[in-house]
Design an enzyme around this catalytic site. Structure first.
Site, PDB file in Angstrom:
ATOM      1  N   SER A 105       0.755  -1.382   0.258  1.00 14.93           N
ATOM      2  CA  SER A 105      -0.161  -0.208   0.234  1.00 14.93           C
ATOM      3  C   SER A 105       0.841   1.119  -0.533  1.00 14.93           C
ATOM      4  O   SER A 105       1.356   1.941  -1.081  1.00 14.93           O
ATOM      5  CB  SER A 105      -1.077   0.430   1.178  1.00 14.93           C
ATOM      6  N   ASP A 148       9.967   5.313 -10.328  1.00 22.22           N
ATOM      7  CA  ASP A 148       9.584   5.857 -11.696  1.00 22.22           C
ATOM      8  C   ASP A 148       9.848   7.146 -11.820  1.00 22.22           C
ATOM      9  O   ASP A 148      10.760   7.397 -12.890  1.00 22.22           O
ATOM     10  CB  ASP A 148       8.295   5.902 -11.759  1.00 22.22           C
ATOM     11  N   LYS A 170      -1.074  -4.173  -3.460  1.00 25.19           N
ATOM     12  CA  LYS A 170      -2.394  -3.848  -2.794  1.00 25.19           C
ATOM     13  C   LYS A 170      -1.950  -2.178  -3.455  1.00 25.19           C
ATOM     14  O   LYS A 170      -1.945  -0.993  -2.616  1.00 25.19           O
ATOM     15  CB  LYS A 170      -1.889  -3.519  -1.003  1.00 25.19           C
TER      16      LYS A 170
END
Length: 429
Positions: free
Chosen positions: A315, A326, A340
């Site tokens: 999460s 990224d 999740k």
């Protein structure tokens, strides 16, 4: 789980097992309304919330209007308990274990989780979307469950001898929760084999951030262990980074292993401490992108960073690690994360009960939907079960040392990052 400042929003649908379960920041309880809804009005209210907010406009291929006809129009109720039973039946038609109803006691217990003090055994659980089994996302550091040897992805098959077959997370929580000093017996399935654990419940004070400096072959490393994205995590993280900067570390290792997640705004604030620019996370509802969180040019350091992740990183941990990966701000080392990526809104109902409904999913800056997929590390370092038991239970003193294979690889990678920037010993601060 993740939460926004304006409303309660959960993102891994994880449940922290304690007397307290999920934070109530941002909630204004309508359970204190001037009137109490009738049982039928309560069922109607739940139906309407799902109708307006559910992430899938097809309601997972369920005729939601027909559900209203069955449970609202065509049925009468003599008590709140009857309504609660029907609401739970109604929600199961979505086949979404993360959209769930909580009676007033369950909802009350849910509202204060991330305050920093828990009572229970200290694990975060979820219901597997496919198998419907109760699964451990991760134990919280230094809690009874952690010390007993409970691991991420353990399947809870029995609680005090009672089978968990057919249970949802709320039911499992109610059985596992209890007074400090009392015992609970869990039957765990791990690698297809059953294991028995007797655990004594306790009052748990959580300090989400631990940090230190370490002299390593890569130089002077600032090591930060974050075990939960709680309400005070960002404040403690800020203090840790500033202190380590004063100590002139050469680079950082951020350890998110076994971190089951927490508050969305905490994860965003912490990501901003490492990122000067770029997207952090996007939430996607059934109409498309709902919200995008970005860096604000206020990073506390630009020094090389390696992030440790594993199958217990879920999460909010995946939001941070995905954002740093990224944006090419950090190198990820370890195992693939839990996966999740669903977002829930949790709201009070008229009689003091509550509803968690899946309203969105979140994507990393590059548009990755990590739900069920997880975040792949840049450098994979798998540990055997024996190594996991040794590092996280039997010989904790080896954790985050060069005797810890994942940490050792992180140091190696960090050394390469430091060298690639052309930092010499005399230039290091």
């Amino acid at each position: 789980m993740v939460i926004t400042k304006s409303r309660l929003v959960l993102g891994a649908t994880a449940v922290t097992l304690s007397t307290i379960a999920v934070t109530g920041l941002g909630i204004h309880s309508r359970g204190q309304a001037l009137f109490k809804a009738s049982p039928k009005q309560l069922v109607e209210e739940v139906w309407q919330i799902v109708q307006r907010q559910y992430v899938d406009g097809t309601f997972n291929q369920v005729d939601w209007l027909a559900v209203r006809q069955e449970y609202v129009v065509g049925k009468s109720y003599s008590s709140q308990e009857d309504a609660y039973k029907s609401i739970r039946e109604m929600l199961t038609k979505l086949e979404d274990p993360y959209t769930r109803f909580m009676d007033p006691e369950e909802f009350k217990n849910m509202q204060v989780d991330t305050s920093g003090e828990l009572t229970g055994i200290g694990i975060t659980i979820s219901q597997d979307e496919e198998t419907k089994k109760i699964m451990v996302i991760a134990p919280i550091d230094d809690t009874p469950a952690f010390k007993a040897g409970i691991l991420a992805r353990d399947i809870i098959t029995k609680i005090n001898g009672k089978s968990t077959e057919g249970m949802d997370t709320n039911q499992a929580v109610s059985l596992i929760r209890g007074e400090p000093g009392t015992k609970i017996n869990l039957t765990i399935q791990r690698d297809g084999q059953p294991r028995q654990f007797e655990i004594i419940r306790a009052r748990i004070e959580i300090h989400p951030v631990k940090y230190s400096t370490q002299e390593t072959p890569a130089g002077k490393v600032g090591y930060i262990r974050l075990n939960q994205f709680s309400a005070n995590a960002s404040r403690e993280m800020q203090s840790a980074i500033r202190d380590l900067e004063r100590q002139r570390v050469d680079g950082y290792i951020l350890d998110l292993r076994r971190n089951p997640g927490g508050l969305l705004y905490s994860s965003v604030e912490i990501a901003r401490m490492w990122l000067d620019r770029g997207t952090i996370v996007s939430t996607i509802d059934r109409k498309g992108e709902q919200e995008r969180e970005v860096a604000r040019g206020r990073a506390l350091t630009n020094k090389p960073l390696v992030v440790l992740v594993d199958e217990g990183s879920a999460s909010a941990s995946e939001i941070v690690s995905g954002a740093l990966q990224d944006n090419k701000r950090a190198v990820l080392v370890g195992n693939k994360t839990f996966g999740k990526g669903l977002v829930q809104s949790v709201r009070p109902l008229e009689d003091g009960s509550g509803l968690a409904v899946t309203i969105a999913k979140y994507h990393t800056p590059n548009g990755r939907d990590i739900n069920k997929q997880g975040v792949e590390p840049d450098v994979k370092v798998e540990l055997s079960e024996e190594q996991l038991q040794e590092l996280w239970l039997n010989q904790r003193e080896k954790l985050a040392t060069l005797a810890d294979p994942q940490f050792a690889k992180a140091v190696e990678v960090l050394g390469q990052e430091i060298a690639s920037r052309g930092i010499t010993t005399s230039e290091k601060k």
